[in-house]
Scaffold this motif. Structure first.
Motif, PDB file in Angstrom:
ATOM      1  N   VAL A   1      85.922  -3.748  38.725  1.00 29.86           N
ATOM      2  CA  VAL A   1      86.519  -3.512  37.420  1.00 29.86           C
ATOM      3  C   VAL A   1      85.512  -3.781  36.302  1.00 29.86           C
ATOM      4  CG1 VAL A   1      88.347  -4.270  35.844  1.00 29.86           C
ATOM      5  CG2 VAL A   1      88.815  -4.031  38.294  1.00 29.86           C
ATOM      6  N   LYS A   2      85.482  -2.882  35.322  1.00 29.69           N
ATOM      7  CA  LYS A   2      84.574  -2.996  34.188  1.00 29.69           C
ATOM      8  C   LYS A   2      85.090  -4.009  33.161  1.00 29.69           C
ATOM      9  CE  LYS A   2      82.439   1.595  34.400  1.00 29.69           C
ATOM     10  NZ  LYS A   2      82.225   2.889  33.698  1.00 29.69           N
ATOM     11  N   PRO A   3      84.219  -4.410  32.205  1.00 31.99           N
ATOM     12  CA  PRO A   3      84.645  -5.390  31.194  1.00 31.99           C
ATOM     13  C   PRO A   3      85.810  -4.917  30.330  1.00 31.99           C
ATOM     14  CG  PRO A   3      82.250  -5.223  31.249  1.00 31.99           C
ATOM     15  CD  PRO A   3      82.766  -4.135  32.126  1.00 31.99           C
TER      16      PRO A   3
ATOM     17  N   ASP B   1      90.949  -1.020  30.756  1.00 33.02           N
ATOM     18  CA  ASP B   1      92.114  -0.176  30.491  1.00 33.02           C
ATOM     19  C   ASP B   1      91.689   1.190  29.969  1.00 33.02           C
ATOM     20  OD1 ASP B   1      94.333  -2.184  30.956  1.00 33.02           O
ATOM     21  OD2 ASP B   1      93.112  -3.252  29.488  1.00 33.02           O
ATOM     22  N   SER B   2      92.023   2.231  30.730  1.00 33.60           N
ATOM     23  CA  SER B   2      91.683   3.592  30.333  1.00 33.60           C
ATOM     24  C   SER B   2      92.783   4.525  30.810  1.00 33.60           C
ATOM     25  CB  SER B   2      90.329   4.005  30.916  1.00 33.60           C
ATOM     26  OG  SER B   2      90.401   4.080  32.337  1.00 33.60           O
TER      27      SER B   2
ATOM     28  N   TRP C   1      98.167   9.697  32.430  1.00 29.27           N
ATOM     29  CA  TRP C   1      97.876   8.786  33.546  1.00 29.27           C
ATOM     30  C   TRP C   1      97.230   7.522  33.000  1.00 29.27           C
ATOM     31  CZ3 TRP C   1      99.754  10.054  38.195  1.00 29.27           C
ATOM     32  CH2 TRP C   1      99.963  11.406  38.492  1.00 29.27           C
ATOM     33  N   ARG C   2      97.659   6.392  33.476  1.00 30.10           N
ATOM     34  CA  ARG C   2      97.009   5.121  33.159  1.00 30.10           C
ATOM     35  C   ARG C   2      96.045   4.796  34.293  1.00 30.10           C
ATOM     36  NH1 ARG C   2     101.443   0.833  31.265  1.00 30.10           N
ATOM     37  NH2 ARG C   2      99.567  -0.174  30.452  1.00 30.10           N
ATOM     38  N   GLN C   3      94.808   4.465  33.921  1.00 32.24           N
ATOM     39  CA  GLN C   3      93.747   4.256  34.905  1.00 32.24           C
ATOM     40  C   GLN C   3      93.045   2.923  34.666  1.00 32.24           C
ATOM     41  OE1 GLN C   3      92.116   8.428  33.992  1.00 32.24           O
ATOM     42  NE2 GLN C   3      91.601   8.187  36.169  1.00 32.24           N
ATOM     43  N   VAL C   4      92.238   2.530  35.664  1.00 26.40           N
ATOM     44  CA  VAL C   4      91.409   1.327  35.558  1.00 26.40           C
ATOM     45  C   VAL C   4      89.953   1.763  35.652  1.00 26.40           C
ATOM     46  CG1 VAL C   4      90.780  -0.855  36.647  1.00 26.40           C
ATOM     47  CG2 VAL C   4      93.181  -0.170  36.543  1.00 26.40           C
ATOM     48  N   ALA C   5      89.159   1.351  34.692  1.00 20.89           N
ATOM     49  CA  ALA C   5      87.738   1.703  34.682  1.00 20.89           C
ATOM     50  C   ALA C   5      86.978   0.832  35.686  1.00 20.89           C
ATOM     51  CB  ALA C   5      87.163   1.520  33.280  1.00 20.89           C
ATOM     52  N   VAL C   6      86.229   1.479  36.575  1.00 21.20           N
ATOM     53  CA  VAL C   6      85.522   0.746  37.625  1.00 21.20           C
ATOM     54  C   VAL C   6      84.055   1.159  37.674  1.00 21.20           C
ATOM     55  CG1 VAL C   6      87.562   0.404  39.082  1.00 21.20           C
ATOM     56  CG2 VAL C   6      86.156   2.446  39.408  1.00 21.20           C
TER      57      VAL C   6
END
Length: 431
Positions: free
Chosen positions: A94-96, A99-100, A105-110
């Motif tokens: 997971v990035k700093p 939330d993206s 669509w709700r996503q997680v920045a990795v």
């Protein structure tokens, strides 16, 4: 300690439990420490003065653990026998600003950690785990071990060429997992969700090291259950075997060496960190152990000169569909026993005298072993072995278990080999 003629299912069952309970390096070392505590080992703090008593001790730092057992009456110059391994595996981290989202669509920045087989992360039910740093300076482990995220693959109807041209993934655009619906993406949602999971107050988490993992459990595979499929065998298989071997060796009555387990983080991206094999952690622990027992620099030099390290990491079993990628005369097979890894350009640290040490341990344990070298036309990977040898001046031998699907989200090994490896490690540590 003789190897059985057939699988000891107890060891392999326990390995699968260890894999499932260790989705991150932080969980892996916590689980290793719990097993060591049950065997009588006690944690020592790096910020305290150390005393030179006998018995089992360990140091925890982040995703690394160093454990050792000092026999009664051990001299300050007593050499070490070290099993080295690593706790990290390639994955999505997971990035700093996590939330993206886009298009509802709700996503997680990795970010991509290490060198994963990226296609193996597609269409998997993924959990989220790691370490949370709290406002008061403490840390908490978190493990959402249920389907939470997914990296959906593009339907073939929208990419007809994938069947002929192969799958091509862009690390930035194509590997961001979804975890919900909505256009109102708000900064802090993911961390707020994890605070709620742990029953923490809002805003209590100020830092995090989080990563994804497949929630599919390890399992026996095949008609006769001769194989095991599971995550993070590279290299928690070796960590688990090292813990089992150290606890077994420490229960022996006579030891001519000080047995050690050194499980490092960050091997998959170069080992250059305060918890990696290229950092000062191992050397500092070994030196402090010498000095705590009243030793001098001369004793430290004598101890290191007689020390041997087995760098235990997974290697490549011959692949039935790609046999031409392997050396034509070296075809390690699963359930054929652990492998000795050799590369004359020092991508592995093994030399002839190191081979003799390994062969003697396997002979004492009644364990067969195989040899591995890379095809001359293929680049060779590396391990913590050469780093350990060069940094500390310690004779090091590269060994491990042969697997398929290395760096996949789900790897494959023989069901016998983990137990055979552990038996050989016990014999090595006992000297």
């Amino acid at each position: 300690m003789s190897a059985p003629h057939r699988l000891d299912r107890g060891h392999t069952d326990d390995l699968m439990s260890f894999l499932a309970a260790s989705p991150t390096p932080y969980h892996a070392v916590a689980n290793a420490a719990e097993r060591l505590e049950k065997a009588g080992f006690r944690q020592v703090s790096e910020t305290d003065a150390w005393e030179g008593s006998s018995g089992g001790k360990y140091v925890l730092r982040g995703g690394a653990i160093i454990a050792w057992y000092v026999p009664e009456g051990a001299a300050p110059h007593t050499p070490y026998r070290i099993v080295g391994a690593h706790t990290d595996s390639p994955n999505l981290r997971v990035k700093p600003l996590p939330d993206s989202g886009a298009h509802g669509w709700r996503q997680v920045a990795v970010e991509i950690y290490g060198g994963p087989l990226m296609n193996s992360w597609l269409d998997r039910d993924l959990g989220l785990a790691g370490r949370l740093a709290l406002r008061d300076g403490s840390t908490r482990l978190v493990n959402v071990d249920r389907p939470l995220l997914r990296v959906p693959q593009l339907a073939i109807h929208l990419d007809r060429a994938v069947s002929s041209d192969g799958l091509k993934l862009d690390k930035q655009r194509h590997l961001q997992p979804i975890w919900g619906l909505g256009d109102d993406v708000r900064d802090g949602d993911l961390i707020a969700f994890l605070e709620e999971e742990l029953g923490l107050a809002a805003g209590e988490v100020t830092g995090w090291d989080l990563m994804t993992h497949s929630v599919e459990a390890p399992a026996y595979l095949g008609r006769d259950k001769e194989l095991v499929a599971g995550p993070r065998m590279d290299n928690l298989l070796s960590v688990h075997a090292g813990v089992a071997a150290l606890t077994a060796a420490s229960s022996g009555s006579e030891l001519s060496y000080i047995p050690v387990l050194a499980a490092f983080d960050h091997e998959e991206n170069g080992s250059q960190s305060d918890t990696g094999a290229d950092g000062p952690l191992l050397g500092g622990v070994l030196e402090r152990s010498v000095f705590a027992r009243g030793g001098s620099y001369e004793d430290r030099a004598r101890a290191f000169a007689g020390t041997v390290c087995l760098s235990s990491d997974t290697g490549h079993a011959v692949h039935p569909n790609y046999a031409e990628r392997h050396d034509p005369t070296h075809h390690p097979r699963v359930n054929g026993g652990p492998i000795l890894k050799v590369n004359v350009n020092n991508r592995y640290a093994t030399d002839g005298s190191g081979r003799a040490v390994w062969a003697a341990a396997c002979e004492r344990a009644g364990v067969p072993f195989q040899s591995f070298v890379s095809n001359n036309s293929m680049p060779c990977g590396t391990t913590i072995g050469p780093i350990t040898a060069a940094r500390h001046g310690i004779k090091t031998v590269d060994i491990g278990v042969a697997i398929l699907s290395m760096h996949s989200v789900r790897e494959l090994c023989g069901a016998d080999d983990p137990y055979l490896l552990a038996n050989a490690l016990v014999a090595f540590l006992e000297g």
